[in-house]
Scaffold this motif. Structure first.
Motif, PDB file in Angstrom:
ATOM      1  N   THR A   1     -26.829  36.862  15.143  1.00 16.28           N
ATOM      2  CA  THR A   1     -27.932  36.231  15.880  1.00 16.28           C
ATOM      3  C   THR A   1     -29.182  36.138  15.023  1.00 16.28           C
ATOM      4  N   ILE A   2     -29.441  37.180  14.256  1.00 13.61           N
ATOM      5  CA  ILE A   2     -30.614  37.179  13.370  1.00 13.61           C
ATOM      6  C   ILE A   2     -30.496  36.050  12.359  1.00 13.61           C
ATOM      7  N   ILE A   3     -29.292  35.809  11.860  1.00  9.73           N
ATOM      8  CA  ILE A   3     -29.056  34.699  10.929  1.00  9.73           C
ATOM      9  C   ILE A   3     -29.365  33.365  11.613  1.00  9.73           C
ATOM     10  N   PHE A   4     -28.927  33.199  12.865  1.00 13.60           N
ATOM     11  CA  PHE A   4     -29.233  31.973  13.604  1.00 13.60           C
ATOM     12  C   PHE A   4     -30.743  31.733  13.660  1.00 13.60           C
ATOM     13  N   VAL A   5     -31.475  32.795  13.967  1.00  8.94           N
ATOM     14  CA  VAL A   5     -32.932  32.676  14.110  1.00  8.94           C
ATOM     15  C   VAL A   5     -33.579  32.308  12.782  1.00  8.94           C
ATOM     16  N   LEU A   6     -33.196  32.990  11.710  1.00  7.75           N
ATOM     17  CA  LEU A   6     -33.801  32.750  10.398  1.00  7.75           C
ATOM     18  C   LEU A   6     -33.401  31.398   9.806  1.00  7.75           C
ATOM     19  N   ARG A   7     -32.311  30.814  10.297  1.00 10.08           N
ATOM     20  CA  ARG A   7     -31.900  29.467   9.861  1.00 10.08           C
ATOM     21  C   ARG A   7     -32.422  28.393  10.821  1.00 10.08           C
ATOM     22  N   LYS A   8     -33.266  28.820  11.775  1.00 14.06           N
ATOM     23  CA  LYS A   8     -33.873  27.925  12.779  1.00 14.06           C
ATOM     24  C   LYS A   8     -32.811  27.199  13.603  1.00 14.06           C
ATOM     25  N   LYS A   9     -31.777  27.933  13.974  1.00 10.73           N
ATOM     26  CA  LYS A   9     -30.733  27.406  14.858  1.00 10.73           C
ATOM     27  C   LYS A   9     -30.844  28.130  16.213  1.00 10.73           C
ATOM     28  N   GLN A  10     -32.050  28.057  16.779  1.00 13.90           N
ATOM     29  CA  GLN A  10     -32.319  28.796  18.009  1.00 13.90           C
ATOM     30  C   GLN A  10     -31.466  28.294  19.181  1.00 13.90           C
ATOM     31  N   ASN A  11     -30.995  27.046  19.083  1.00 19.10           N
ATOM     32  CA  ASN A  11     -30.121  26.508  20.133  1.00 19.10           C
ATOM     33  C   ASN A  11     -28.802  27.271  20.235  1.00 19.10           C
ATOM     34  N   GLN A  12     -28.429  27.986  19.150  1.00 18.27           N
ATOM     35  CA  GLN A  12     -27.201  28.771  19.163  1.00 18.27           C
ATOM     36  C   GLN A  12     -27.410  30.178  19.742  1.00 18.27           C
TER      37      GLN A  12
ATOM     38  N   TYR B   1     -33.540  44.212  19.183  1.00 21.45           N
ATOM     39  CA  TYR B   1     -32.750  42.999  18.953  1.00 21.45           C
ATOM     40  C   TYR B   1     -33.238  41.858  19.841  1.00 21.45           C
ATOM     41  N   LEU B   2     -33.405  42.135  21.126  1.00 21.37           N
ATOM     42  CA  LEU B   2     -33.857  41.104  22.066  1.00 21.37           C
ATOM     43  C   LEU B   2     -35.263  40.628  21.729  1.00 21.37           C
ATOM     44  N   ILE B   3     -36.142  41.556  21.412  1.00 22.87           N
ATOM     45  CA  ILE B   3     -37.528  41.187  21.084  1.00 22.87           C
ATOM     46  C   ILE B   3     -37.554  40.289  19.852  1.00 22.87           C
ATOM     47  N   PHE B   4     -36.733  40.624  18.855  1.00 20.46           N
ATOM     48  CA  PHE B   4     -36.748  39.829  17.623  1.00 20.46           C
ATOM     49  C   PHE B   4     -36.154  38.443  17.826  1.00 20.46           C
ATOM     50  N   VAL B   5     -34.949  38.361  18.425  1.00 16.82           N
ATOM     51  CA  VAL B   5     -34.244  37.075  18.495  1.00 16.82           C
ATOM     52  C   VAL B   5     -34.845  36.134  19.540  1.00 16.82           C
ATOM     53  N   LEU B   6     -35.581  36.679  20.502  1.00 11.27           N
ATOM     54  CA  LEU B   6     -36.154  35.829  21.548  1.00 11.27           C
ATOM     55  C   LEU B   6     -37.643  35.579  21.376  1.00 11.27           C
ATOM     56  N   ARG B   7     -38.343  36.452  20.628  1.00  9.58           N
ATOM     57  CA  ARG B   7     -39.786  36.307  20.536  1.00  9.58           C
ATOM     58  C   ARG B   7     -40.292  36.328  19.097  1.00  9.58           C
ATOM     59  N   ILE B   8     -40.165  37.475  18.439  1.00  8.44           N
ATOM     60  CA  ILE B   8     -40.755  37.632  17.110  1.00  8.44           C
ATOM     61  C   ILE B   8     -40.140  36.667  16.103  1.00  8.44           C
ATOM     62  N   GLY B   9     -38.817  36.594  16.067  1.00  3.95           N
ATOM     63  CA  GLY B   9     -38.129  35.733  15.108  1.00  3.95           C
ATOM     64  C   GLY B   9     -38.494  34.259  15.237  1.00  3.95           C
TER      65      GLY B   9
ATOM     66  N   LEU C   1     -25.085  33.250  26.708  1.00  3.36           N
ATOM     67  CA  LEU C   1     -23.735  33.757  26.502  1.00  3.36           C
ATOM     68  C   LEU C   1     -23.648  34.561  25.212  1.00  3.36           C
ATOM     69  N   HIS C   2     -24.199  34.016  24.129  1.00  9.72           N
ATOM     70  CA  HIS C   2     -24.142  34.675  22.827  1.00  9.72           C
ATOM     71  C   HIS C   2     -24.814  36.047  22.880  1.00  9.72           C
ATOM     72  N   VAL C   3     -26.020  36.095  23.430  1.00  7.55           N
ATOM     73  CA  VAL C   3     -26.781  37.345  23.492  1.00  7.55           C
ATOM     74  C   VAL C   3     -26.086  38.353  24.408  1.00  7.55           C
ATOM     75  N   PHE C   4     -25.642  37.896  25.575  1.00  9.99           N
ATOM     76  CA  PHE C   4     -24.953  38.783  26.519  1.00  9.99           C
ATOM     77  C   PHE C   4     -23.674  39.337  25.910  1.00  9.99           C
ATOM     78  N   HIS C   5     -22.935  38.496  25.209  1.00 10.90           N
ATOM     79  CA  HIS C   5     -21.682  38.916  24.581  1.00 10.90           C
ATOM     80  C   HIS C   5     -21.912  40.079  23.624  1.00 10.90           C
TER      81      HIS C   5
END
Length: 268
Positions: A113-124, A26-34, A128-132
């Motif tokens: 979170t994956i939806i945020f990444v694929l919609r290019k809303k990386q600012n979201q 999850y971390l690798i995808f949402v922070l790097r690969i995605g 806090l979001h990831v830690f939660h």
């Protein structure tokens, strides 16, 4: 008298390795690969996925609230009282079935979170979001494998599920409504953040009372308190940045407009 039962947890939940593997991916995808994958691509709409995800979350949380009320015979609202978890009876079976359901439910929330990444809303995809998302999964793992506080441990889940019913209902409306309705619902979004902070305050009070009156596993208690305090601070910081700062900016704009108007009047 209820007969003792033998609890054998599913293999994937007995050890932390499956959970750790999923969270690492999850971390690798949402922070790097995605983000790298989306770098030169247009954002995906994913409207159908968003609607389905929000409906699933609302229905699931309604089920969780119902099950907790049933398992505790509505005594969950008396959060200052202690309850023992004895390995007997149908309620204990339902307790653990609910815990297994919660494990998969919290894993499914990672889709957000994956939806945020694929919609290019990386600012979201904030810290806090990831830690939660990561911390809630680890807490459910502790609920399954290291719960010495009986049905008391369901109180934070009970509160959180109620908040999630409201939150994901708001997300569902926002996904299908037009812009005018979304603007009209802006105060609801602010209220949800306030409710989040309120639930963490109640959860902290409950945890302290439980530790004083019921006895808790010290290591699990310290980790739980650490997580809840960090999440409370994170939501408080988000509230200050998102709502207080915007209010100050609006006040500043109004003041500047008034000064400009006064200057124009003086020149007349």
């Amino acid at each position: 008298m209820d007969a003792a039962i033998s609890i054998e947890h599913p293999e994937l939940m007995v050890t932390p390795w499956f959970m750790i593997a999923v969270l690492v991916l999850y971390l690798i995808f949402v922070l790097r690969i995605g983000p790298n994958f989306m770098l030169n691509r247009r954002p995906y709409e994913l409207k159908t996925l968003i609607i389905v995800h929000n409906i699933v979350q609302v229905v699931s949380c309604v089920y969780v609230v119902y099950e907790i009320l049933h398992i505790t015979e509505n005594h969950i609202i008396y959060f200052w009282k202690c309850s023992a978890l004895e390995f007997v009876g149908e309620k204990t079976k339902r307790h653990f079935k609910l815990a297994y359901f919660l494990f998969w439910l919290k894993l499914s929330e990672l889709i957000e979170t994956i939806i945020f990444v694929l919609r290019k809303k990386q600012n979201q995809v904030t810290k806090l979001h990831v830690f939660h998302h990561i911390s809630t999964i680890t807490l459910i793992y502790l609920l399954i494998n290291h719960n010495s506080n009986g049905f008391d441990a369901l109180f934070p889940i009970f509160l959180n599920s109620i908040i999630h019913i409201i939150m994901y209902s708001y997300y569902l409306v926002a996904a299908v409504a037009d812009k005018s309705i979304i603007r009209a619902l802006t105060p609801v979004k602010k209220s949800i953040t306030v409710m989040q902070m309120g639930q963490f305050s109640l959860i902290l009070i409950h945890a302290i009372l439980t530790s004083m009156n019921c006895g808790v596993d010290k290591a699990a208690f310290i980790y739980f308190i650490f997580v809840i305090i960090l999440m409370f601070y994170g939501f408080y910081d988000f509230y200050q940045i998102s709502y207080k700062s915007s209010k100050r900016r609006k006040s500043a704009v109004v003041a500047e407009s008034a000064e400009a108007a006064a200057a124009v009047n003086k020149t007349k």
